[in-house]
Design a protein around this motif. Structure first.
Motif, short mmCIF file in Angstrom:
data_model
loop_
_atom_site.label_atom_id
_atom_site.label_comp_id
_atom_site.label_asym_id
_atom_site.label_seq_id
_atom_site.Cartn_x
_atom_site.Cartn_y
_atom_site.Cartn_z
N THR A 96 31.26 14.98 27.57
CA THR A 96 32.56 15.36 27.02
C THR A 96 32.81 14.64 25.70
OG1 THR A 96 33.42 15.83 29.21
CG2 THR A 96 35.04 15.44 27.48
N ARG A 97 32.45 13.37 25.62
CA ARG A 97 32.59 12.65 24.35
C ARG A 97 31.74 13.28 23.27
NH1 ARG A 97 32.28 7.05 27.15
NH2 ARG A 97 34.42 6.88 27.89
N HIS A 98 30.52 13.70 23.64
CA HIS A 98 29.64 14.38 22.70
C HIS A 98 30.29 15.68 22.20
CE1 HIS A 98 25.97 16.03 20.97
NE2 HIS A 98 26.19 17.12 21.67
N VAL A 99 30.86 16.43 23.13
CA VAL A 99 31.52 17.69 22.78
C VAL A 99 32.72 17.42 21.87
CG1 VAL A 99 32.88 19.62 23.71
CG2 VAL A 99 30.74 18.94 24.81
N GLU A 100 33.51 16.41 22.20
CA GLU A 100 34.68 16.10 21.39
C GLU A 100 34.29 15.77 19.95
OE1 GLU A 100 37.15 13.14 23.19
OE2 GLU A 100 37.51 14.37 24.95
N LYS A 101 33.20 15.05 19.77
CA LYS A 101 32.80 14.68 18.42
C LYS A 101 32.32 15.89 17.62
CE LYS A 101 31.58 9.92 19.40
NZ LYS A 101 30.52 8.94 19.51
N GLY A 102 31.68 16.84 18.25
CA GLY A 102 31.10 17.97 17.54
C GLY A 102 31.92 19.24 17.64
N VAL A 103 32.04 19.76 18.84
CA VAL A 103 32.66 21.07 19.03
C VAL A 103 34.14 21.04 18.69
CG1 VAL A 103 33.18 22.86 20.73
CG2 VAL A 103 30.94 21.76 20.72
N ILE A 104 34.84 20.02 19.09
CA ILE A 104 36.27 19.97 18.80
C ILE A 104 36.52 19.83 17.30
CG2 ILE A 104 38.38 18.61 19.14
CD1 ILE A 104 37.56 18.43 22.09
N ALA A 105 35.67 19.11 16.61
CA ALA A 105 35.79 19.02 15.15
C ALA A 105 35.59 20.40 14.53
CB ALA A 105 34.78 18.03 14.59
N GLU A 106 34.63 21.17 15.05
CA GLU A 106 34.40 22.53 14.55
C GLU A 106 35.59 23.43 14.87
OE1 GLU A 106 30.60 23.76 16.09
OE2 GLU A 106 29.52 22.43 14.74
N ILE A 107 36.18 23.29 16.06
CA ILE A 107 37.36 24.09 16.41
C ILE A 107 38.48 23.80 15.42
CG2 ILE A 107 39.22 24.34 18.11
CD1 ILE A 107 37.04 23.96 20.30
N ASN A 108 38.74 22.54 15.16
CA ASN A 108 39.80 22.19 14.22
C ASN A 108 39.54 22.76 12.83
OD1 ASN A 108 41.72 20.73 15.81
ND2 ASN A 108 40.27 19.04 15.90
N GLN A 109 38.29 22.76 12.41
CA GLN A 109 37.94 23.31 11.11
C GLN A 109 38.16 24.83 11.07
OE1 GLN A 109 33.86 22.59 9.98
NE2 GLN A 109 34.28 22.98 7.83
N ILE A 110 37.77 25.52 12.12
CA ILE A 110 37.96 26.98 12.18
C ILE A 110 39.44 27.33 12.20
CG2 ILE A 110 37.65 29.03 13.64
CD1 ILE A 110 34.87 27.82 14.41
N VAL A 111 40.23 26.61 13.00
CA VAL A 111 41.67 26.89 13.08
C VAL A 111 42.35 26.64 11.74
CG1 VAL A 111 43.85 26.15 14.14
CG2 VAL A 111 41.83 26.52 15.57
N ALA A 112 41.87 25.66 10.98
CA ALA A 112 42.47 25.35 9.68
C ALA A 112 42.11 26.37 8.60
CB ALA A 112 42.01 23.95 9.24
N SER A 113 41.14 27.23 8.88
CA SER A 113 40.71 28.21 7.89
C SER A 113 41.79 29.24 7.60
CB SER A 113 39.46 28.93 8.40
OG SER A 113 39.17 30.05 7.61
N PRO A 114 42.10 29.49 6.31
CA PRO A 114 43.11 30.50 5.97
C PRO A 114 42.68 31.91 6.37
CG PRO A 114 42.23 29.47 3.98
CD PRO A 114 41.58 28.82 5.15
N ALA A 115 41.39 32.15 6.55
CA ALA A 115 40.89 33.48 6.92
C ALA A 115 41.24 33.84 8.37
CB ALA A 115 39.38 33.53 6.72
N LEU A 116 41.76 32.92 9.12
CA LEU A 116 42.06 33.15 10.53
C LEU A 116 43.41 33.83 10.75
CD1 LEU A 116 40.91 32.62 13.34
CD2 LEU A 116 42.09 30.44 13.33
N ALA A 117 44.27 33.84 9.74
CA ALA A 117 45.64 34.37 9.88
C ALA A 117 45.62 35.85 10.24
CB ALA A 117 46.42 34.14 8.60
N THR A 118 46.60 36.24 11.04
CA THR A 118 46.75 37.64 11.40
C THR A 118 47.28 38.42 10.19
OG1 THR A 118 49.01 37.33 12.20
CG2 THR A 118 47.24 37.14 13.81
N ALA A 119 46.99 39.71 10.17
CA ALA A 119 47.49 40.57 9.07
C ALA A 119 48.96 40.85 9.31
CB ALA A 119 46.71 41.87 9.05
N HIS A 120 49.71 40.92 8.24
CA HIS A 120 51.16 41.18 8.37
C HIS A 120 51.43 42.65 8.23
CE1 HIS A 120 52.23 37.01 8.48
NE2 HIS A 120 51.54 36.78 7.38
#
Length: 136
Positions: A112-136
């Motif tokens: 789980t610590r291994h996952v937190e260091k890698g996968v969770i960092a990637e999740i945060n990066q993807i969520v922060a991407s402006p391309a993720l926003a829904t269309a209005h």
């Protein structure tokens, strides 16, 4: 103890289907075998990297990601789970809830610590991407 990390995001106006697909694409690019399903509770993604998982935990284990909520208020849960055979068929909510995140021991906590260091960092990066926003 259930080893699970819960990430909550608000005000992101995220397309959750697009987010889930981006997570799957990133996991595959990182060499993970994945399977997904959409259930009433959200999108469930299971990922397994045989070499690493077998070093830490039993071969039928994986990490499970659940994306649930609304575009402006959603959670992503990441934890250790049992690799569900035919996840597309196993969409019965009670089955998924009982097997989604498992009780873990020390080797799984290390994973789980291994996952937190890698996968969770990637999740945060993807969520922060402006391309993720829904269309209005």
């Amino acid at each position: 103890m259930t080893s699970e990390k819960v990430l909550r995001f608000q005000g992101k106006n995220a397309d959750l289907a697009k987010l889930s697909q981006q997570l799957v694409d990133q996991l595959k690019a990182d060499g993970y075998k994945t399977q997904t399903t959409t259930a009433p509770l959200g999108t469930i993604i299971q990922a397994q990297k045989a070499g690493i998982l077998r070093d830490f935990i039993t071969a039928d284990r994986c990490f499970t990601i659940m994306v649930a909520g609304q575009p402006n208020d959603f959670t992503i849960r990441v934890g250790i789970g049992k690799w569900l055979r035919d996840i597309g068929i196993a969409v019965v909510e009670t089955l998924l809830l009982t097997e989604l995140f498992l009780v873990v021991d020390v080797p799984e906590m290390l994973w789980t610590r291994h996952v937190e260091k890698g996968v969770i960092a990637e999740i945060n990066q993807i969520v922060a991407s402006p391309a993720l926003a829904t269309a209005h």
